[in-house]
Design an enzyme around this catalytic site. Structure first.
Site, mmCIF file in Angstrom:
data_model
loop_
_atom_site.group_PDB
_atom_site.id
_atom_site.type_symbol
_atom_site.label_atom_id
_atom_site.label_comp_id
_atom_site.label_asym_id
_atom_site.label_seq_id
_atom_site.Cartn_x
_atom_site.Cartn_y
_atom_site.Cartn_z
ATOM 1 N N MET A 138 -8.885 -1.923 8.108
ATOM 2 C CA MET A 138 -9.477 -3.105 8.698
ATOM 3 C C MET A 138 -8.778 -4.334 8.134
ATOM 4 O O MET A 138 -9.123 -4.791 7.046
ATOM 5 C CB MET A 138 -10.973 -3.139 8.392
ATOM 6 C CG MET A 138 -11.618 -4.468 8.691
ATOM 7 S SD MET A 138 -13.292 -4.642 8.065
ATOM 8 C CE MET A 138 -12.980 -5.314 6.458
ATOM 9 N N PRO A 139 -7.792 -4.870 8.814
ATOM 10 C CA PRO A 139 -7.177 -6.112 8.351
ATOM 11 C C PRO A 139 -8.171 -7.270 8.411
ATOM 12 O O PRO A 139 -8.925 -7.402 9.375
ATOM 13 C CB PRO A 139 -6.031 -6.336 9.334
ATOM 14 C CG PRO A 139 -5.754 -4.991 9.913
ATOM 15 C CD PRO A 139 -7.077 -4.304 9.956
ATOM 16 N N LEU A 140 -8.163 -8.074 7.358
ATOM 17 C CA LEU A 140 -9.037 -9.239 7.275
ATOM 18 C C LEU A 140 -8.159 -10.446 6.972
ATOM 19 O O LEU A 140 -7.489 -10.499 5.940
ATOM 20 C CB LEU A 140 -10.079 -9.051 6.178
ATOM 21 C CG LEU A 140 -11.019 -10.201 5.877
ATOM 22 C CD1 LEU A 140 -11.827 -10.590 7.106
ATOM 23 C CD2 LEU A 140 -11.936 -9.842 4.727
ATOM 24 N N HIS A 195 -10.376 -3.859 15.220
ATOM 25 C CA HIS A 195 -10.551 -3.730 13.779
ATOM 26 C C HIS A 195 -10.002 -4.918 13.006
ATOM 27 O O HIS A 195 -10.092 -4.956 11.783
ATOM 28 C CB HIS A 195 -9.886 -2.446 13.275
ATOM 29 C CG HIS A 195 -10.572 -1.208 13.748
ATOM 30 N ND1 HIS A 195 -10.014 0.039 13.596
ATOM 31 C CD2 HIS A 195 -11.743 -1.010 14.388
ATOM 32 C CE1 HIS A 195 -10.820 0.944 14.105
ATOM 33 N NE2 HIS A 195 -11.877 0.321 14.597
ATOM 34 N N HIS A 254 -10.188 -8.587 11.773
ATOM 35 C CA HIS A 254 -11.178 -9.640 11.535
ATOM 36 C C HIS A 254 -10.452 -10.917 11.153
ATOM 37 O O HIS A 254 -9.570 -10.897 10.290
ATOM 38 C CB HIS A 254 -12.131 -9.250 10.409
ATOM 39 C CG HIS A 254 -12.935 -8.024 10.707
ATOM 40 N ND1 HIS A 254 -14.301 -8.054 10.837
ATOM 41 C CD2 HIS A 254 -12.563 -6.740 10.915
ATOM 42 C CE1 HIS A 254 -14.733 -6.840 11.107
ATOM 43 N NE2 HIS A 254 -13.688 -6.023 11.153
#
Length: 62
Positions: A1-3, A38, A40
């Site tokens: 999940m890249p943020l 995925h 964010h």
């Protein structure tokens, strides 16, 4: 999940912010292979009197 966190000074239109998160999401998806759902993106908008460069508040710039 890249943020992804993006800090910027307030003042952009909703359309500009929508374009920004769309483009950032596409770049992350392209370069990581993560699906867009995925990715964010958090936008932190700061008031001009809460940010300075060289000891001068952005709100004091002409």
């Amino acid at each position: 999940m890249p943020l992804v966190h993006i800090d910027l000074i307030e003042g952009r239109s909703p359309e500009q912010l929508k374009g920004l998160v769309k483009d950032v999401t596409e770049a992350v998806t392209k370069n990581t292979g993560a699906p867009a759902e995925h990715v964010h993106v958090v936008l932190n908008e700061m008031a001009k009197d809460h940010y300075s460069v060289g000891g001068i508040l952005k709100s004091d710039e002409k």
